[in-house]
Design a protein around this motif. Structure first.
Motif, mmCIF file in Angstrom:
data_model
loop_
_atom_site.group_PDB
_atom_site.id
_atom_site.type_symbol
_atom_site.label_atom_id
_atom_site.label_comp_id
_atom_site.label_asym_id
_atom_site.label_seq_id
_atom_site.Cartn_x
_atom_site.Cartn_y
_atom_site.Cartn_z
ATOM 1 N N GLY A 75 0.810 -1.209 0.000
ATOM 2 C CA GLY A 75 0.000 0.000 0.000
ATOM 3 C C GLY A 75 0.847 1.264 0.000
ATOM 4 O O GLY A 75 0.579 2.208 -0.748
ATOM 5 N N LEU A 76 1.883 1.274 0.833
ATOM 6 C CA LEU A 76 2.764 2.446 0.879
ATOM 7 C C LEU A 76 3.501 2.661 -0.440
ATOM 8 O O LEU A 76 3.655 3.792 -0.901
ATOM 9 N N SER A 77 3.952 1.568 -1.046
ATOM 10 C CA SER A 77 4.656 1.668 -2.336
ATOM 11 C C SER A 77 3.732 2.216 -3.419
ATOM 12 O O SER A 77 4.114 3.114 -4.184
ATOM 13 N N LEU A 78 2.522 1.684 -3.473
ATOM 14 C CA LEU A 78 1.555 2.167 -4.457
ATOM 15 C C LEU A 78 1.180 3.619 -4.181
ATOM 16 O O LEU A 78 0.994 4.413 -5.115
ATOM 17 N N ASP A 79 1.097 3.977 -2.904
ATOM 18 C CA ASP A 79 0.776 5.352 -2.529
ATOM 19 C C ASP A 79 1.859 6.308 -3.021
ATOM 20 O O ASP A 79 1.559 7.394 -3.534
ATOM 21 N N GLN A 80 3.107 5.909 -2.889
ATOM 22 C CA GLN A 80 4.204 6.759 -3.369
ATOM 23 C C GLN A 80 4.168 6.892 -4.890
ATOM 24 O O GLN A 80 4.435 7.973 -5.424
ATOM 25 N N GLN A 81 3.848 5.806 -5.581
ATOM 26 C CA GLN A 81 3.722 5.882 -7.036
ATOM 27 C C GLN A 81 2.595 6.840 -7.414
ATOM 28 O O GLN A 81 2.727 7.630 -8.353
ATOM 29 N N THR A 82 1.510 6.776 -6.688
ATOM 30 C CA THR A 82 0.354 7.619 -6.971
ATOM 31 C C THR A 82 0.706 9.096 -6.813
ATOM 32 O O THR A 82 0.210 9.938 -7.566
ATOM 33 N N ALA A 83 1.573 9.403 -5.868
ATOM 34 C CA ALA A 83 1.966 10.802 -5.649
ATOM 35 C C ALA A 83 2.542 11.421 -6.915
ATOM 36 O O ALA A 83 2.289 12.600 -7.209
ATOM 37 N N GLY A 84 3.296 10.638 -7.675
ATOM 38 C CA GLY A 84 3.843 11.141 -8.943
ATOM 39 C C GLY A 84 2.750 11.450 -9.951
ATOM 40 O O GLY A 84 2.813 12.454 -10.677
ATOM 41 N N VAL A 102 -0.329 12.251 -9.144
ATOM 42 C CA VAL A 102 -1.051 13.420 -8.631
ATOM 43 C C VAL A 102 -0.353 14.694 -9.093
ATOM 44 O O VAL A 102 -0.995 15.637 -9.571
ATOM 45 N N LYS A 103 0.970 14.719 -8.981
ATOM 46 C CA LYS A 103 1.724 15.895 -9.406
ATOM 47 C C LYS A 103 1.528 16.145 -10.903
ATOM 48 O O LYS A 103 1.292 17.277 -11.321
ATOM 49 N N ALA A 116 -7.419 12.130 -18.323
ATOM 50 C CA ALA A 116 -6.770 10.806 -18.309
ATOM 51 C C ALA A 116 -5.923 10.643 -17.043
ATOM 52 O O ALA A 116 -5.943 9.577 -16.409
ATOM 53 N N LEU A 117 -5.201 11.675 -16.672
ATOM 54 C CA LEU A 117 -4.395 11.616 -15.457
ATOM 55 C C LEU A 117 -5.267 11.545 -14.212
ATOM 56 O O LEU A 117 -4.960 10.821 -13.268
ATOM 57 N N ARG A 118 -6.381 12.275 -14.204
ATOM 58 C CA ARG A 118 -7.316 12.206 -13.080
ATOM 59 C C ARG A 118 -7.841 10.776 -12.918
ATOM 60 O O ARG A 118 -7.904 10.246 -11.814
ATOM 61 N N VAL A 166 -5.101 8.590 -11.459
ATOM 62 C CA VAL A 166 -4.952 8.850 -10.020
ATOM 63 C C VAL A 166 -6.053 8.134 -9.252
ATOM 64 O O VAL A 166 -5.800 7.468 -8.240
ATOM 65 N N ARG A 167 -7.280 8.223 -9.732
ATOM 66 C CA ARG A 167 -8.406 7.575 -9.057
ATOM 67 C C ARG A 167 -8.220 6.055 -9.013
ATOM 68 O O ARG A 167 -8.436 5.423 -7.985
ATOM 69 N N ALA A 168 -7.787 5.479 -10.119
ATOM 70 C CA ALA A 168 -7.566 4.026 -10.171
ATOM 71 C C ALA A 168 -6.424 3.614 -9.244
ATOM 72 O O ALA A 168 -6.525 2.619 -8.515
ATOM 73 N N LYS A 169 -5.343 4.380 -9.259
ATOM 74 C CA LYS A 169 -4.194 4.068 -8.387
ATOM 75 C C LYS A 169 -4.579 4.199 -6.920
ATOM 76 O O LYS A 169 -4.183 3.383 -6.088
ATOM 77 N N ARG A 170 -5.353 5.233 -6.592
ATOM 78 C CA ARG A 170 -5.798 5.386 -5.203
ATOM 79 C C ARG A 170 -6.660 4.193 -4.795
ATOM 80 O O ARG A 170 -6.605 3.756 -3.652
#
Length: 135
Positions: free
Chosen positions: A39-48, A50-51, A82-84, A87-91
């Motif tokens: 979860g933490l690893s995926l969360d960090q990927q998601t941060a990119g 989001v930016k 597409a990015l939104r 982000v939603r899918a990754k979250r």
């Protein structure tokens, strides 16, 4: 896979960590640490992502403000949307992994899980059911 994934997470190699930890969930499906670090690893990927989404939305808004050509605005809008969606899918993936972590005993995942779940669903309604489904 689990120990390697955790090591990769601590080295900030989140993509490889997620790959190793995903593999570890197959052989260790009840290991709370595997799910937590996934979860933490995926969360960090998601941060990119989001930016990138924030940058795309800002570019879209600037184009609208500057009265850019319609095709430019449409292209920027499509990129931002597409990015939104990414982000939603990754979250969603992060929420699933952290819910599995909590269900298996990693209570340290609960604050982040609640934060993401509430942001995605506008409330915590249903979170208990999700966690229970992961047991």
């Amino acid at each position: 896979h689990g120990a390697l994934g955790e090591t990769l997470y601590h080295k900030a190699d989140y993509e490889k960590a997620a790959t190793e930890l995903t593999a570890a969930t197959k052989s260790l499906p009840k290991d709370p640490n595997v799910w937590f670090f996934l979860g933490l690893s995926l969360d960090q990927q998601t941060a990119g992502f989001v930016k990138s989404y924030q940058e795309a939305a800002a570019a879209q808004n600037k184009a609208i403000k500057d009265k850019a050509e319609r095709f430019q605005i449409e292209e920027l809008t499509a990129q931002a949307e597409a990015l939104r969606d990414t982000v939603r899918a990754k979250r969603g993936e992060v929420i699933e992994a952290l819910a599995s972590a909590v269900a298996n005993g990693a209570q340290q995942a609960m604050p982040r899980l609640e934060s993401l779940y509430k942001a995605q669903n506008d409330s915590l309604t249903g979170l208990d059911k999700l966690i229970a489904s992961k047991k």
